[in-house]
Design a protein around this motif. Structure first.
Motif, mmCIF file in Angstrom:
data_model
loop_
_atom_site.group_PDB
_atom_site.id
_atom_site.type_symbol
_atom_site.label_atom_id
_atom_site.label_comp_id
_atom_site.label_asym_id
_atom_site.label_seq_id
_atom_site.Cartn_x
_atom_site.Cartn_y
_atom_site.Cartn_z
ATOM 1 N N SER A 181 0.799 -1.274 -0.199
ATOM 2 C CA SER A 181 -0.096 -0.147 0.102
ATOM 3 C C SER A 181 0.901 1.256 -0.115
ATOM 4 O O SER A 181 0.674 2.400 -0.590
ATOM 5 C CB SER A 181 -0.928 0.023 1.174
ATOM 6 N N ASP A 182 2.133 1.165 0.453
ATOM 7 C CA ASP A 182 2.942 2.480 0.257
ATOM 8 C C ASP A 182 3.656 2.397 -1.048
ATOM 9 O O ASP A 182 4.657 3.173 -1.276
ATOM 10 C CB ASP A 182 3.906 2.084 1.511
ATOM 11 N N GLY A 183 3.496 1.330 -1.849
ATOM 12 C CA GLY A 183 4.159 1.567 -3.138
ATOM 13 C C GLY A 183 5.086 0.552 -3.347
ATOM 14 O O GLY A 183 5.791 0.516 -4.492
ATOM 15 N N HIS A 184 5.667 0.052 -2.295
ATOM 16 C CA HIS A 184 6.984 -1.082 -2.387
ATOM 17 C C HIS A 184 6.709 -2.275 -3.389
ATOM 18 O O HIS A 184 5.492 -2.615 -3.299
ATOM 19 C CB HIS A 184 7.698 -1.272 -1.186
ATOM 20 N N GLN A 219 14.277 4.544 -0.994
ATOM 21 C CA GLN A 219 15.403 3.711 -0.552
ATOM 22 C C GLN A 219 16.360 3.695 -1.607
ATOM 23 O O GLN A 219 17.478 2.992 -1.602
ATOM 24 C CB GLN A 219 15.061 2.491 0.033
ATOM 25 N N ALA A 220 15.908 4.180 -2.990
ATOM 26 C CA ALA A 220 16.737 3.759 -4.129
ATOM 27 C C ALA A 220 18.138 4.284 -3.977
ATOM 28 O O ALA A 220 18.413 5.495 -3.194
ATOM 29 C CB ALA A 220 16.142 4.542 -5.192
ATOM 30 N N ALA A 279 -2.988 2.887 -8.885
ATOM 31 C CA ALA A 279 -3.099 4.130 -9.747
ATOM 32 C C ALA A 279 -1.967 5.132 -9.948
ATOM 33 O O ALA A 279 -1.674 5.509 -11.098
ATOM 34 C CB ALA A 279 -4.141 5.138 -9.379
ATOM 35 N N ALA A 280 -1.264 5.265 -8.925
ATOM 36 C CA ALA A 280 -0.003 5.959 -8.864
ATOM 37 C C ALA A 280 1.160 5.304 -9.841
ATOM 38 O O ALA A 280 1.962 6.026 -10.581
ATOM 39 C CB ALA A 280 0.331 6.425 -7.502
ATOM 40 N N THR A 281 1.279 4.127 -9.491
ATOM 41 C CA THR A 281 2.308 3.401 -10.370
ATOM 42 C C THR A 281 1.807 3.270 -11.851
ATOM 43 O O THR A 281 2.932 3.480 -12.711
ATOM 44 C CB THR A 281 2.475 1.997 -9.532
ATOM 45 N N LEU A 282 0.685 2.971 -12.096
ATOM 46 C CA LEU A 282 0.239 2.810 -13.664
ATOM 47 C C LEU A 282 0.153 3.956 -14.100
ATOM 48 O O LEU A 282 0.508 4.220 -15.525
ATOM 49 C CB LEU A 282 -0.900 1.728 -13.447
ATOM 50 N N ARG A 295 9.466 7.762 -5.365
ATOM 51 C CA ARG A 295 8.186 7.481 -4.738
ATOM 52 C C ARG A 295 7.493 6.078 -4.773
ATOM 53 O O ARG A 295 7.134 5.501 -4.308
ATOM 54 C CB ARG A 295 7.238 8.560 -4.923
ATOM 55 N N TRP A 296 7.451 5.661 -6.348
ATOM 56 C CA TRP A 296 6.770 4.592 -6.487
ATOM 57 C C TRP A 296 7.554 3.574 -7.284
ATOM 58 O O TRP A 296 7.689 3.611 -8.534
ATOM 59 C CB TRP A 296 5.764 4.966 -7.494
#
Ligand code: 6PG
Length: 256
Positions: free
Chosen positions: A157-160, A168-169, A220-223, A231-232
């Motif tokens: 849910s945090d995008g990981h 963390q990249a 939604a943010a990722t796609l 962030r994603w």
């Protein structure tokens, strides 16, 4: 500046987790049959988390327990928690209990990360396993990791995804096949190791399994969101010569 994500993705939405798991198991079988037909071997990186459990359970049953070419299937994990293999937080342990002990897969085909080791040793040992397997597949090319036929991934849910966490990249995400990670998420073991984007992006097929309303914003943010892979992290998953398929339930797809 980050380039937009141009890797074509197929998105399929299911009414519930049960239907999603059935589609995932069928896709696993079809990938396995195609890979073994073409190259004699099916290499997979499994994921942890709760979402793939339904698929693992189905693969342990008829028709998959006999239809999947298990003798030619080689399993790795996209990430692992630094816990012993019999710990309930072990990604290997989860797949082992739900699937591996129930199907005729040779022990030599199970390439688990050694979560019981200290981080640096576990990272190095897993990198050696990847290199040796890759060398055995393609003796002529000196690659550090295999080109997986199928990579399973989840989304937090945090995008990981895998254990590539937001914020963390580092350069190592692009230069090493395996890196360590520490993150608190859902009360799960914090210390982990993970394969990196270059490994995932060499895959022939990446399959995301995502369910639940708490994932809708991250999906939604990722796609569809602006490119922001810091962030994603799942926006980094863009196989150069592979396919990406997202299997979502209606709740996870709600914001698309
Ligand atoms: C892990 C995973 C991780 C997982 C997501 C989603 O080791 O924890 O590989 O990336 O896929 O956290 O987990 P759920 O499927 O439980 O939502």
């Amino acid at each position: 500046m980050t380039e937009p994500n141009t890797t074509p993705s197929t998105v399929r939405v299911f009414a519930d987790q049960e239907q999603l798991s059935a589609a995932a198991a069928q896709l696993f079988l079809e990938c396995a049959q195609a890979a073994v037909g073409e190259r004699g071997l099916f290499s997979v990186a499994l994921s942890g988390g709760s979402t793939p459990r339904g698929m693992y359970r189905l693969l342990a049953e008829s028709p998959y327990a006999t239809a999947v070419p298990w003798a030619n299937t080689h399993l790795f994990w996209g990430d692992e928690r630094l816990v012993p293999p019999d710990d309930e937080g072990s990604n290997y342990g989860q797949a082992s209990a739900a699937l591996l002990v129930q199907v005729p897969i040779p022990a030599a085909n199970i390439h688990r990360a050694r979560g019981e080791l200290a981080l640096e040793a576990a990272v190095d040992e897993y990198a050696v396993q990847l290199r040796k397997f890759a060398a055995a597949q393609s003796p002529a090319s000196a690659t550090s990791w295999p080109r997986f036929d199928l990579v399973l991934l989840g989304l937090g849910s945090d995008g990981h995804t895998a254990s590539l966490f937001p914020g963390q990249a580092s350069d190592e995400w692009e230069t090493k096949p395996v890196v360590g990670a520490t993150a608190d998420y859902g009360g799960r073991p914090a210390h982990r190791l993970t394969l990196t984007p270059p490994v995932f992006n060499d895959a022939r097929h990446v399959l995301f399994l995502v369910t639940g309303a708490d994932k809708a914003a991250a999906v939604a943010a990722t796609l569809n969101g602006a490119p922001d892979p810091a962030r994603w992290p799942a926006q980094r998953i863009r196989p150069a010569a592979g396919r990406v398929t997202w299997l979502l339930d209606e709740a996870a797809a709600a914001s698309l």
